[in-house]
Design a protein around this motif. Sequence first.
Motif, PDB file in Angstrom:
ATOM      1  N   GLU A   1       6.172  -2.953  14.187  1.00  0.00           N
ATOM      2  CA  GLU A   1       6.136  -4.228  13.320  1.00  0.00           C
ATOM      3  C   GLU A   1       4.808  -4.486  12.699  1.00  0.00           C
ATOM      4  O   GLU A   1       4.481  -4.951  11.398  1.00  0.00           O
ATOM      5  N   ARG A   2       3.526  -4.338  13.118  1.00  0.00           N
ATOM      6  CA  ARG A   2       2.284  -4.737  12.882  1.00  0.00           C
ATOM      7  C   ARG A   2       1.182  -3.851  12.456  1.00  0.00           C
ATOM      8  O   ARG A   2       0.649  -4.251  11.319  1.00  0.00           O
ATOM      9  N   ARG A   3       1.514  -2.600  12.668  1.00  0.00           N
ATOM     10  CA  ARG A   3       0.511  -1.627  12.315  1.00  0.00           C
ATOM     11  C   ARG A   3       1.060  -0.525  11.631  1.00  0.00           C
ATOM     12  O   ARG A   3       0.367   0.620  11.275  1.00  0.00           O
ATOM     13  N   LEU A   4       2.365  -0.402  11.336  1.00  0.00           N
ATOM     14  CA  LEU A   4       2.961   0.904  10.506  1.00  0.00           C
ATOM     15  C   LEU A   4       2.416   1.002   9.348  1.00  0.00           C
ATOM     16  O   LEU A   4       1.907   2.160   8.729  1.00  0.00           O
ATOM     17  N   SER A   5       1.815   0.006   8.516  1.00  0.00           N
ATOM     18  CA  SER A   5       1.441   0.369   7.157  1.00  0.00           C
ATOM     19  C   SER A   5      -0.192   0.960   7.581  1.00  0.00           C
ATOM     20  O   SER A   5      -0.645   1.869   6.642  1.00  0.00           O
ATOM     21  N   GLN A   6      -1.026   0.561   8.603  1.00  0.00           N
ATOM     22  CA  GLN A   6      -2.114   1.206   8.811  1.00  0.00           C
ATOM     23  C   GLN A   6      -1.863   2.735   8.939  1.00  0.00           C
ATOM     24  O   GLN A   6      -2.638   3.646   8.433  1.00  0.00           O
ATOM     25  N   ILE A   7      -0.870   3.148   9.877  1.00  0.00           N
ATOM     26  CA  ILE A   7      -0.791   4.480  10.270  1.00  0.00           C
ATOM     27  C   ILE A   7      -0.412   5.143   8.938  1.00  0.00           C
ATOM     28  O   ILE A   7      -0.629   6.435   8.704  1.00  0.00           O
ATOM     29  N   LEU A   8       0.542   4.637   8.247  1.00  0.00           N
ATOM     30  CA  LEU A   8       0.770   5.318   7.038  1.00  0.00           C
ATOM     31  C   LEU A   8      -0.089   5.513   5.638  1.00  0.00           C
ATOM     32  O   LEU A   8      -0.566   6.716   5.246  1.00  0.00           O
ATOM     33  N   SER A   9      -1.403   4.656   5.749  1.00  0.00           N
ATOM     34  CA  SER A   9      -2.511   4.677   4.937  1.00  0.00           C
ATOM     35  C   SER A   9      -3.286   5.767   5.515  1.00  0.00           C
ATOM     36  O   SER A   9      -3.787   6.698   4.709  1.00  0.00           O
ATOM     37  N   ILE A  10      -3.465   5.966   6.825  1.00  0.00           N
ATOM     38  CA  ILE A  10      -4.369   6.952   7.171  1.00  0.00           C
ATOM     39  C   ILE A  10      -3.670   8.383   7.038  1.00  0.00           C
ATOM     40  O   ILE A  10      -4.160   9.457   6.717  1.00  0.00           O
ATOM     41  N   LYS A  11      -2.226   8.604   7.206  1.00  0.00           N
ATOM     42  CA  LYS A  11      -1.388   9.778   6.915  1.00  0.00           C
ATOM     43  C   LYS A  11      -1.709  10.091   5.227  1.00  0.00           C
ATOM     44  O   LYS A  11      -1.834  11.265   5.106  1.00  0.00           O
ATOM     45  N   ARG A  12      -1.666   9.080   4.444  1.00  0.00           N
ATOM     46  CA  ARG A  12      -1.760   9.374   3.025  1.00  0.00           C
ATOM     47  C   ARG A  12      -3.183   9.892   2.785  1.00  0.00           C
ATOM     48  O   ARG A  12      -3.230  10.797   1.933  1.00  0.00           O
ATOM     49  N   TYR A  13      -4.207   9.457   3.311  1.00  0.00           N
ATOM     50  CA  TYR A  13      -5.529   9.809   3.193  1.00  0.00           C
ATOM     51  C   TYR A  13      -5.643  11.245   3.707  1.00  0.00           C
ATOM     52  O   TYR A  13      -6.194  12.053   2.848  1.00  0.00           O
TER      53      TYR A  13
END
Length: 381
Positions: free
Chosen positions: A257-269
């Motif tokens: 709930e708190r960090r999904l956007s962070q891991i998605l950003s890493i994957k996109r990079y």
Amino acid sequence: MIYFDNSATTKPYKEVLESFIKVSSEYFGNPSSLHGFGGKAERLLMQAREQIAHLLNVKHNEVYFTSGGTESNNLAIKGTALMHRKRGRHIITTGLEHASVKEAMDQLKELGCSISIIAPDKNGIVHAEDIEKEITPETILVSVMHVNNEIGSIQPIKEIGEMLKKHSRVVFHVDNVQGIGKVPLDLYQASVDLCTISAHKFHGLKGNGVLFIRDGLRLSPLLSGGNQEWKMRSGTENVAGIVAMAKALRLTINNMERRLSQILSIKRYIFEEMNKIEGITVHTPEKNSAPHIVNFSIEGFKAEVFVHALGERGIYISTTSACSSKKAAASSTLMAMGIPEKDAKSAVRISLSYDNTMEEAEVFIEAVKENVIRLREVMKS
């Protein structure tokens, strides 16, 4: 150290280890014992079951504790086949499944079952209509994983479950080992009958898992003896590991709930940078894939060579799934997608957790670039 092999196993949370030690040292009684000390262990077991049921949005009596994903998959598949063998012996699965599903199917085939294997499309996704075409009056089970452990493709579980409503006698099993805590799945909405999860994939401890069994569904037990887990899975329960698993699941869902956007950003990079490197082919689809897995091939290199090269830099990735990574054979998942064998043999996988950072991803990309250049020079000399 940069650990990018979280689909193989995750580092246990500190709080999880503390829970395990406390329960192991202070509440070590057998939960089946009649005395009060055993009763304390039994209450902890009940509380953990309630917590996990709440986190999965299911009933507490639908949560059965096992030793992990492999046992849960085997219980779901073989238990269904044994229970319904007089009604039918046809099972449907896919070309994407984990070895614990594939080999369970192979064993059942030797015992007289008929197995239909649905091929995925080029993005590693199977389709409900292809499964429905294979259903016969003899079909008793459909088994489809939620998130593929090698390329991260997300299967249309809700659509498959909706289709299977028209075939109410067919049991629907989902291996959700890689999806839990990363890709939401409502088991009731998706009409799932059986669902597998494993603690060490979400920062719990190895040797603990859950099989969700829909209320009212009957299976034949594989382990008989002490009648634990409502006679479904005999054997003294690992209370400390189960309590730790409940805590790990709660912490992981909070992190989602708190960090999904962070891991998605890493994957996109990582996706963007990989696509810039000559000779690299990314196999994970950009759409309909889990946030934590990226699979790619490096032209001209064996997968194990690249894994060892990065390991020398303190960066840990893997080839195929951990259960198959020491075998020389090409990935069956990639082959099922139509990937040429030479590319399938050079494929490697990175898998992230909510603890990984963008800085680690940047170091990883630089290491990939440097090793591609270095290894190519070695091959020329």
